[in-house]
Scaffold this motif. Structure first.
Motif, PDB file in Angstrom:
ATOM      1  N   SER A  61       0.816  -1.221   0.000  1.00  0.00           N
ATOM      2  CA  SER A  61       0.000   0.000   0.000  1.00  0.00           C
ATOM      3  C   SER A  61       0.847   1.266   0.000  1.00  0.00           C
ATOM      4  O   SER A  61       0.420   2.294  -0.517  1.00  0.00           O
ATOM      5  N   CYS A 118      -3.228   5.589  -4.402  1.00  0.00           N
ATOM      6  CA  CYS A 118      -4.473   5.205  -3.734  1.00  0.00           C
ATOM      7  C   CYS A 118      -5.286   6.477  -3.486  1.00  0.00           C
ATOM      8  O   CYS A 118      -4.809   7.394  -2.818  1.00  0.00           O
ATOM      9  N   CYS A 151      -5.583  -0.811  -1.204  1.00  0.00           N
ATOM     10  CA  CYS A 151      -5.827   0.613  -0.894  1.00  0.00           C
ATOM     11  C   CYS A 151      -6.899   0.773   0.177  1.00  0.00           C
ATOM     12  O   CYS A 151      -7.570   1.803   0.253  1.00  0.00           O
TER      13      CYS A 151
END
Length: 538
Positions: A61, A118, A151
């Motif tokens: 992430s 994201c 995300c």
């Protein structure tokens, strides 16, 4: 994990390519993203690796981009076209490349990156596919690369669940203490993540606030809560806590603009902490004007805001045809600061050169010849000469810090947010500072000495960038080794189709001793004379 180990073990056993097309994720990038010391090869010597093509790359992430290396070592030109797709169910694709979507595979190893941000409009489980068509003599080879990125906001949701279970509803004071503690913890984590991003190659630096003290003046963030104009098109440019920052710059009232005079349009360039927008400036009794706006995102820490404002206002008093002027600043009122510049047709010079490299088949309306490239370099050098006349050292000369308009006039810009928009051009060597290592002079690298002579060294790299249409300098050298190889006498090699006289001018800039390098006026005379000689041959 066993399947992943088998995959990379298989790839490591592949023979090294001697010719043909090669497309892979480098060992360094593989370690950064996957934690594995191995090279992920999709194409070796013109042959596609089916095992790699069916491997879904798990992107953590915190990773904002995935970078690839490609090169065509064959004598035959290979054209490419790239298509990306995500599962956001939106009409606009939210992943992007830092190269043109079509062009010719380079003859020398080149790194390009797929940006994977994201955002709130993307699904929590982002899946991205990248399809590349390679064409050679009407033979089309299709390659597919699939990536998945988490995300989700699982951390925030888990935090809320814990609070709801542990804190009694009636104990409001205890709830307040815990909430403040959690908020402080989130702030610490965010700052740590931000500092790690600024050193994507080596997690060794924790960026500190700049040591430069800006003259006192007007605060960009007022401690008084203010109501912001949210009617700014697609962008919301306000912070949740305006009292969290006290960024101060020299008070230039002529540069102050009202926020309601700026109408934000489409996004032109986006990084992790910053964005560039197309916008319009409407001042009463004046015609509507197209402008470019630089600003930071909500996740930008005080460090990024301060750095943007300090670097973005360095040239605000300068007036020259080859300096990109700052029209004004929008600050205060509890919102994120805006830097406003005039609109330019082709935008960033590095991105435009990359586009031209993808159009070498003749589709470019204005094909670039050596005279054009030298003209671009002369424009940059005029800007450098003017800065030095004003006793200003740029410190970050590069094509990424230039813009080009529809008349092919090039202007030198400040370096605000360049680290964010071009992260692969900056590295930190464990010394708490993200720097353009491969553009810096020897004394700047080793002794932190910056002068007009170090700017001239960097201009030599700019000239090399322009001649190669924005190839990465020293792509084969690890940033940690750059200082050593420069001391050993290694320099950038002469680009293909670069005249000997032009390469001699580059090498003149890279003299080990500062006193042996030319001044900007001397260099301009040499380059201008070469340009005149080129015109005589036409």
């Amino acid at each position: 994990m066993g399947e992943k180990f088998f995959l990379f073990s298989f790839l490591l056993c592949l023979p090294l390519a001697k010719a043909g097309l090669n497309f892979f994720i480098s060992q360094q990038e593989s370690f950064r993203v996957l934690g594995l010391v191995a090279e992920l090869a999709y194409v070796r010597d013109g042959s596609i690796n089916d095992v790699a093509q069916h491997f879904v790359v798990p992107v953590p992430s915190h990773i904002q981009e995935l970078c690839f290396v490609w090169v065509n070592a064959d004598s035959k030109a290979v054209k490419y076209s790239i298509f990306t797709k995500d599962n956001s169910m939106q009409s606009v694709n939210h992943v992007s490349l830092n190269i043109s979507n079509q062009g010719v595979v380079p003859r020398e190893p080149q790194i390009f990156c797929l940006l994977l941000p994201c955002t709130t409009i993307l699904p929590s489980k982002l899946e991205v596919s990248m399809k590349i068509n390679f064409t050679s003599f009407n033979n089309v080879t299709v390659l597919n690369v699939v990536m998945k990125k988490d995300c989700s906001s699982e951390f925030r949701n888990a935090e809320q669940d814990v609070l709801s279970k542990v804190i009694p509803a009636e104990d409001s004071s205890f709830m307040l203490y815990v909430a403040v503690g959690v908020a402080f913890g989130i702030l610490v984590v965010s700052l740590a993540a931000a500092s790690c991003f600024l050193c994507p190659k080596h997690n060794l630096c924790h960026q500190q606030p700049p040591r430069t003290i800006v003259p006192s003046g007007t605060a960009l963030y007022s401690p008084v809560q203010a109501t912001c104009n949210e009617d700014l098109g697609a962008a919301t440019l306000c912070v949740s806590d305006p009292a969290a920052h006290q960024i101060v710059v020299e008070d230039k009232t002529s540069f102050r603009l009202q926020r309601n005079n700026i109408h934000i349009g489409s996004t032109l360039l986006e990084g992790t902490f910053g964005s560039i927008f197309h916008a319009t400036l409407q001042i009463p009794c004046q015609p509507l004007k197209d402008v470019i706006v630089k600003t930071v995102k909500h996740n930008a820490a005080e460090m990024q805001v301060r750095l943007m404002m300090e670097e973005g206002t360095r040239f605000q008093d300068l007036v020259h045809q080859n300096i990109y002027p700052l029209i004004g600043i929008v600050d205060g009122d509890g919102c994120r600061p805006l830097l406003v510049y005039p609109s330019v047709t082709y935008g960033n010079l590095k991105r435009w050169l990359l586009y031209c490299r993808g159009s070498l088949d003749g589709s470019l309306p204005h094909p670039l010849c050596t005279q054009d490239l030298v003209t671009i370099a002369l424009h940059v050098l005029r800007g450098v000469q003017y800065l030095h006349q004003q006793n200003i050292i740029h410190r970050d000369l590069a094509t990424r810090n230039c813009v080009i308009d529809d008349q092919f006039h090039v202007k030198l810009t400040d370096m605000a947010l360049s680290r964010d928009f071009f992260p692969n051009d900056y590295h930190c060597l464990g010394d708490n500072e993200n720097r353009p290592i491969k553009w810096m002079a020897m004394e700047s690298l080793t002794r932190r000495e910056f002068s007009t002579s170090s700017d001239i060294w960097s201009f030599g790299v700019v000239l090399w960038e322009v001649t190669t249409l924005a190839q990465q300098p020293y792509v084969e050298i690890d940033p940690f080794e750059v200082g050593r190889v420069l001391r050993d006498g290694y320099r950038l090699t002469q680009p293909i189709n670069c005249p000997d006289e032009l390469y001699a001018i580059m090498a003149y800039c890279w003299a080990s001793s500062k006193s042996d390098r030319p001044t900007a006026p001397q260099l301009y005379r040499e380059l201008h004379q070469f340009h005149h000689q080129l015109n005589e041959y036409i």
